[in-house]
Design a protein around this motif. Structure first.
Motif, PDB file in Angstrom:
ATOM      1  N   LEU A   1       0.819  -1.207   0.000  1.00  0.00           N
ATOM      2  CA  LEU A   1       0.000   0.000   0.000  1.00  0.00           C
ATOM      3  C   LEU A   1       0.861   1.268   0.000  1.00  0.00           C
ATOM      4  CD1 LEU A   1      -3.065  -0.689   2.334  1.00  0.00           C
ATOM      5  CD2 LEU A   1      -3.121   0.310   0.039  1.00  0.00           C
ATOM      6  N   GLY A   2       1.944   1.241   0.747  1.00  0.00           N
ATOM      7  CA  GLY A   2       2.826   2.405   0.759  1.00  0.00           C
ATOM      8  C   GLY A   2       3.412   2.696  -0.605  1.00  0.00           C
ATOM      9  N   LYS A   3       3.883   1.659  -1.300  1.00  0.00           N
ATOM     10  CA  LYS A   3       4.464   1.845  -2.632  1.00  0.00           C
ATOM     11  C   LYS A   3       3.406   2.310  -3.634  1.00  0.00           C
ATOM     12  CE  LYS A   3       8.778   0.380  -1.999  1.00  0.00           C
ATOM     13  NZ  LYS A   3       9.992   1.189  -2.306  1.00  0.00           N
ATOM     14  N   GLN A   4       2.212   1.730  -3.548  1.00  0.00           N
ATOM     15  CA  GLN A   4       1.148   2.128  -4.465  1.00  0.00           C
ATOM     16  C   GLN A   4       0.754   3.590  -4.260  1.00  0.00           C
ATOM     17  OE1 GLN A   4       1.275  -0.730  -6.789  1.00  0.00           O
ATOM     18  NE2 GLN A   4      -0.828  -0.023  -6.956  1.00  0.00           N
ATOM     19  N   LEU A   5       0.693   4.017  -3.013  1.00  0.00           N
ATOM     20  CA  LEU A   5       0.338   5.408  -2.729  1.00  0.00           C
ATOM     21  C   LEU A   5       1.425   6.372  -3.215  1.00  0.00           C
ATOM     22  CD1 LEU A   5      -1.234   4.822   0.770  1.00  0.00           C
ATOM     23  CD2 LEU A   5      -2.371   6.027  -1.113  1.00  0.00           C
ATOM     24  N   ARG A   6       2.679   5.985  -3.057  1.00  0.00           N
ATOM     25  CA  ARG A   6       3.754   6.844  -3.576  1.00  0.00           C
ATOM     26  C   ARG A   6       3.643   6.974  -5.094  1.00  0.00           C
ATOM     27  NH1 ARG A   6       5.645  10.089   0.338  1.00  0.00           N
ATOM     28  NH2 ARG A   6       6.153   8.890   2.223  1.00  0.00           N
ATOM     29  N   ALA A   7       3.232   5.907  -5.762  1.00  0.00           N
ATOM     30  CA  ALA A   7       3.065   5.964  -7.213  1.00  0.00           C
ATOM     31  C   ALA A   7       1.886   6.850  -7.601  1.00  0.00           C
ATOM     32  CB  ALA A   7       2.881   4.556  -7.773  1.00  0.00           C
ATOM     33  N   VAL A   8       0.812   6.828  -6.807  1.00  0.00           N
ATOM     34  CA  VAL A   8      -0.316   7.739  -7.059  1.00  0.00           C
ATOM     35  C   VAL A   8       0.167   9.184  -6.999  1.00  0.00           C
ATOM     36  CG1 VAL A   8      -2.533   8.583  -6.192  1.00  0.00           C
ATOM     37  CG2 VAL A   8      -2.077   6.129  -6.216  1.00  0.00           C
ATOM     38  N   ALA A   9       0.942   9.503  -5.975  1.00  0.00           N
ATOM     39  CA  ALA A   9       1.459  10.862  -5.825  1.00  0.00           C
ATOM     40  C   ALA A   9       2.356  11.243  -6.998  1.00  0.00           C
ATOM     41  CB  ALA A   9       2.222  10.992  -4.513  1.00  0.00           C
ATOM     42  N   ALA A  10       3.195  10.308  -7.435  1.00  0.00           N
ATOM     43  CA  ALA A  10       4.098  10.593  -8.563  1.00  0.00           C
ATOM     44  C   ALA A  10       3.326  10.818  -9.850  1.00  0.00           C
ATOM     45  CB  ALA A  10       5.088   9.441  -8.731  1.00  0.00           C
ATOM     46  N   ARG A  11       2.295  10.002 -10.093  1.00  0.00           N
ATOM     47  CA  ARG A  11       1.501  10.190 -11.313  1.00  0.00           C
ATOM     48  C   ARG A  11       0.760  11.522 -11.284  1.00  0.00           C
ATOM     49  NH1 ARG A  11       1.727   9.001 -16.582  1.00  0.00           N
ATOM     50  NH2 ARG A  11      -0.361   9.061 -17.522  1.00  0.00           N
ATOM     51  N   ALA A  12       0.241  11.907 -10.131  1.00  0.00           N
ATOM     52  CA  ALA A  12      -0.409  13.211 -10.015  1.00  0.00           C
ATOM     53  C   ALA A  12       0.587  14.331 -10.301  1.00  0.00           C
ATOM     54  CB  ALA A  12      -1.017  13.377  -8.626  1.00  0.00           C
ATOM     55  N   ALA A  13       1.809  14.182  -9.802  1.00  0.00           N
ATOM     56  CA  ALA A  13       2.842  15.189 -10.054  1.00  0.00           C
ATOM     57  C   ALA A  13       3.148  15.287 -11.545  1.00  0.00           C
ATOM     58  CB  ALA A  13       4.108  14.844  -9.267  1.00  0.00           C
ATOM     59  N   MET A  14       3.238  14.147 -12.228  1.00  0.00           N
ATOM     60  CA  MET A  14       3.484  14.158 -13.669  1.00  0.00           C
ATOM     61  C   MET A  14       2.360  14.881 -14.414  1.00  0.00           C
ATOM     62  SD  MET A  14       4.894  10.286 -14.351  1.00  0.00           S
ATOM     63  CE  MET A  14       4.817  10.542 -16.136  1.00  0.00           C
ATOM     64  N   LEU A  15       1.125  14.609 -14.003  1.00  0.00           N
ATOM     65  CA  LEU A  15      -0.015  15.248 -14.671  1.00  0.00           C
ATOM     66  C   LEU A  15      -0.067  16.747 -14.395  1.00  0.00           C
ATOM     67  CD1 LEU A  15      -2.729  12.525 -14.002  1.00  0.00           C
ATOM     68  CD2 LEU A  15      -1.541  12.977 -16.147  1.00  0.00           C
ATOM     69  N   GLU A  16       0.502  17.142 -13.254  1.00  0.00           N
ATOM     70  CA  GLU A  16       0.593  18.569 -12.945  1.00  0.00           C
ATOM     71  C   GLU A  16       1.665  19.266 -13.779  1.00  0.00           C
ATOM     72  OE1 GLU A  16      -0.268  20.062  -8.663  1.00  0.00           O
ATOM     73  OE2 GLU A  16       0.898  18.221  -8.449  1.00  0.00           O
ATOM     74  N   GLY A  17       2.543  18.487 -14.425  1.00  0.00           N
ATOM     75  CA  GLY A  17       3.577  19.070 -15.250  1.00  0.00           C
ATOM     76  C   GLY A  17       4.986  18.894 -14.741  1.00  0.00           C
ATOM     77  N   GLU A  18       5.158  18.238 -13.586  1.00  0.00           N
ATOM     78  CA  GLU A  18       6.508  18.001 -13.074  1.00  0.00           C
ATOM     79  C   GLU A  18       7.225  17.009 -13.987  1.00  0.00           C
ATOM     80  OE1 GLU A  18       8.714  16.403  -9.007  1.00  0.00           O
ATOM     81  OE2 GLU A  18       6.718  17.317  -8.898  1.00  0.00           O
ATOM     82  N   THR A  19       8.466  17.285 -14.292  1.00  0.00           N
ATOM     83  CA  THR A  19       9.221  16.430 -15.209  1.00  0.00           C
ATOM     84  C   THR A  19      10.166  15.516 -14.436  1.00  0.00           C
ATOM     85  OG1 THR A  19      10.923  18.136 -15.496  1.00  0.00           O
ATOM     86  CG2 THR A  19       9.096  18.111 -17.086  1.00  0.00           C
ATOM     87  N   PHE A  20      10.315  14.316 -14.960  1.00  0.00           N
ATOM     88  CA  PHE A  20      11.200  13.307 -14.388  1.00  0.00           C
ATOM     89  C   PHE A  20      12.082  12.772 -15.504  1.00  0.00           C
ATOM     90  CE2 PHE A  20       7.397  13.316 -11.829  1.00  0.00           C
ATOM     91  CZ  PHE A  20       7.787  13.026 -10.535  1.00  0.00           C
ATOM     92  N   SER A  21      13.287  12.351 -15.163  1.00  0.00           N
ATOM     93  CA  SER A  21      14.057  11.580 -16.118  1.00  0.00           C
ATOM     94  C   SER A  21      13.381  10.225 -16.295  1.00  0.00           C
ATOM     95  CB  SER A  21      15.493  11.388 -15.626  1.00  0.00           C
ATOM     96  OG  SER A  21      15.518  10.495 -14.513  1.00  0.00           O
ATOM     97  N   PHE A  22      13.783   9.492 -17.313  1.00  0.00           N
ATOM     98  CA  PHE A  22      13.193   8.180 -17.567  1.00  0.00           C
ATOM     99  C   PHE A  22      13.347   7.273 -16.348  1.00  0.00           C
ATOM    100  CE2 PHE A  22      13.345   3.809 -19.177  1.00  0.00           C
ATOM    101  CZ  PHE A  22      12.252   3.778 -20.046  1.00  0.00           C
TER     102      PHE A  22
END
Length: 439
Positions: free
Chosen positions: A109-130
């Motif tokens: 659950l902890g890992k899944q929630l961190r991924a939810v936060a990361a996907r929301a950040a990506m949709l907000e426009g935050e950029t990540f390396s591959f």
């Protein structure tokens, strides 16, 4: 009235906390249940911002209705996901009955929630390396490979396929003999699915009434897809935009069906949602660590179902004749395809360089033609996949590698098929995260 010195207050608080009883196993379970319910809401709400994010949902319909009626903003969803992740990560490790399984759930659950936060950040426009993106979403980073490594494999294939012209063109001409004619496609796939199901059912108990129809579709960036419907039912779609080679029948029948995605989702529903009430498994966010395990087990499941020479023997006897292909060519075909598998990670390199701006679209396609021996048409389709799914591409080959290493490191080798099925089934029926499977 006198005020106690600050140091004395701190000492008293520390003493009180030291004698306070730790949370009971029941309290920890209750906390996880509450977090799991909020996690489902987060995923469903994020799905309103991201078409395709919710790959499957079979929980209460009213939960989805509530999410769609009043979804929070991306910023609020990210904040909520991070807060819930911190809460579950702060819970003490599980103790008592079934502690190991409940600890797996807590970490999952902890890992899944961190991924939810990361996907929301990506949709907000935050950029990540591959690599940052794949770690945040899938809890894994694919190793880097050089062109020189792939050149060594290409040299071996080149020696196997003598003739004139560039190797990608020679390989494409040689492989034309192994295309399934469109009018035979359904018969070949039906036979492959039946064999995959029979082999899977011999080693694990499938839910009663499970099954799926197969649809043949066009104009998609993928070659096959499993849409899990809940109730042990899936819809499997096969893309017929490009020629389908005879080896893809078993690949897709296992990967999308038995013992791949269909079985994985059905067992999670039976074992974790229905029997344990773990509602987090009633929703499947595509961009999450769950996908690396899903794709990895689906790909590794092919060799679990057809160990050693059993696949070639089955295809020679059954699929080649159904496809109207000379069975005498089976050994030659698979000897070359075995070499080609060593080029699997070439796709990761194309995606990494394309998505980070080092390759243009054409350069990415050219790389795939050169180092993955794809036809130009298939390479163009693959770049479309990169556009849509981005670093998801690592889940297939890296996921397979991680699953294979974990299973074989515990004795699930080809010469111990029952042990391999036992370990493989554990991955299909318990909460797991990729980083925990890596030694």
């Amino acid at each position: 009235m006198r005020t106690l010195p600050a140091l004395l207050i701190a000492a008293l608080l520390t003493a009180c906390s030291a004698i306070a009883p730790p949370p009971s196993p029941a309290d920890t379970v209750s906390a996880m249940d509450g977090i799991a319910r909020r996690y489902v809401a987060l995923v469903l709400e994020l799905g309103t911002h991201d078409d395709g994010y919710v790959d499957a949902y079979y929980g209460p319909p009213e939960w989805r209705q509530q999410a769609e009626a009043s979804p929070r903003s991306l910023a609020d969803l990210r904040t909520a996901a991070e807060a819930l992740a911190a809460r579950i990560e702060a819970l003490p490790p599980a103790t008592g009955e079934e502690a190991e399984l409940r600890e797996l759930r807590r970490v999952f659950l902890g890992k899944q929630l961190r991924a939810v936060a990361a996907r929301a950040a990506m949709l907000e426009g935050e950029t990540f390396s591959f690599d940052e993106e794949s770690r945040a979403l899938y809890d894994a980073v694919a190793p880097r490979h050089t062109a020189e490594e792939f050149e060594e494999v290409l040299a071996e294939i080149d020696r196997r396929l003598p003739g004139e012209g560039p190797l990608p063109e020679r390989y494409a001409r040689w492989r034309e003999r192994f295309v399934i004619p469109p009018e035979r496609l359904s018969d070949v796939f039906d036979a492959a699915i039946a064999a995959c199901r029979e082999r899977t059912a011999a080693h694990l108990e499938l839910p009663a009434g499970e099954g799926f129809p197969v649809e043949y579709v066009t104009d998609q960036p993928w070659s096959g897809y499993n849409w899990y419907q809940g109730g042990y039912q899936s819809l499997v779609q096969v893309n017929t935009d490009l020629p389908i080679y005879v080896d893809r029948a078993v690949d897709l029948a296992c990967h999308e069906g038995y013992p791949g995605h269909h079985v994985y989702n059905a067992l999670l529903e039976r074992e974790l949602v229905e029997e344990r009430g773990w509602v987090e498994f009633s929703v499947y966010p595509l961009y999450s660590p769950l996908s690396l395990l899903a794709e990895g087990t689906a790909n590794y499941g092919i060799e679990v179902a057809f160990p050693g020479d059993e696949r070639v023997d089955f295809e020679r006897r059954v699929l080649f004749p159904l496809a109207g292909i000379d069975p005498a060519l089976a050994d030659e075909y698979y000897a070359t395809q075995e070499l080609l598998q060593r080029l699997d990670h070439a796709g990761n390199e194309a995606a990494r360089r394309y998505l980070e701006g080092d390759f243009t679209r054409q350069q990415a396609a050219d790389w795939l033609v050169r180092y993955a021996l794809m036809t130009p048409e298939r390479a163009a389709q693959r770049v479309r996949f990169f556009d849509t799914y981005r670093s998801y591409v690592i889940n297939y080959n890296l996921g397979q590698d991680i699953v294979r290493r974990w299973v074989e490191s515990q004795g699930g080798t080809a010469d111990a098929p029952e042990r391999r099925w036992e370990l493989f089934t554990q991955l299909l029926t318990t909460p797991r995260v990729p980083s925990a499977l890596v030694p």
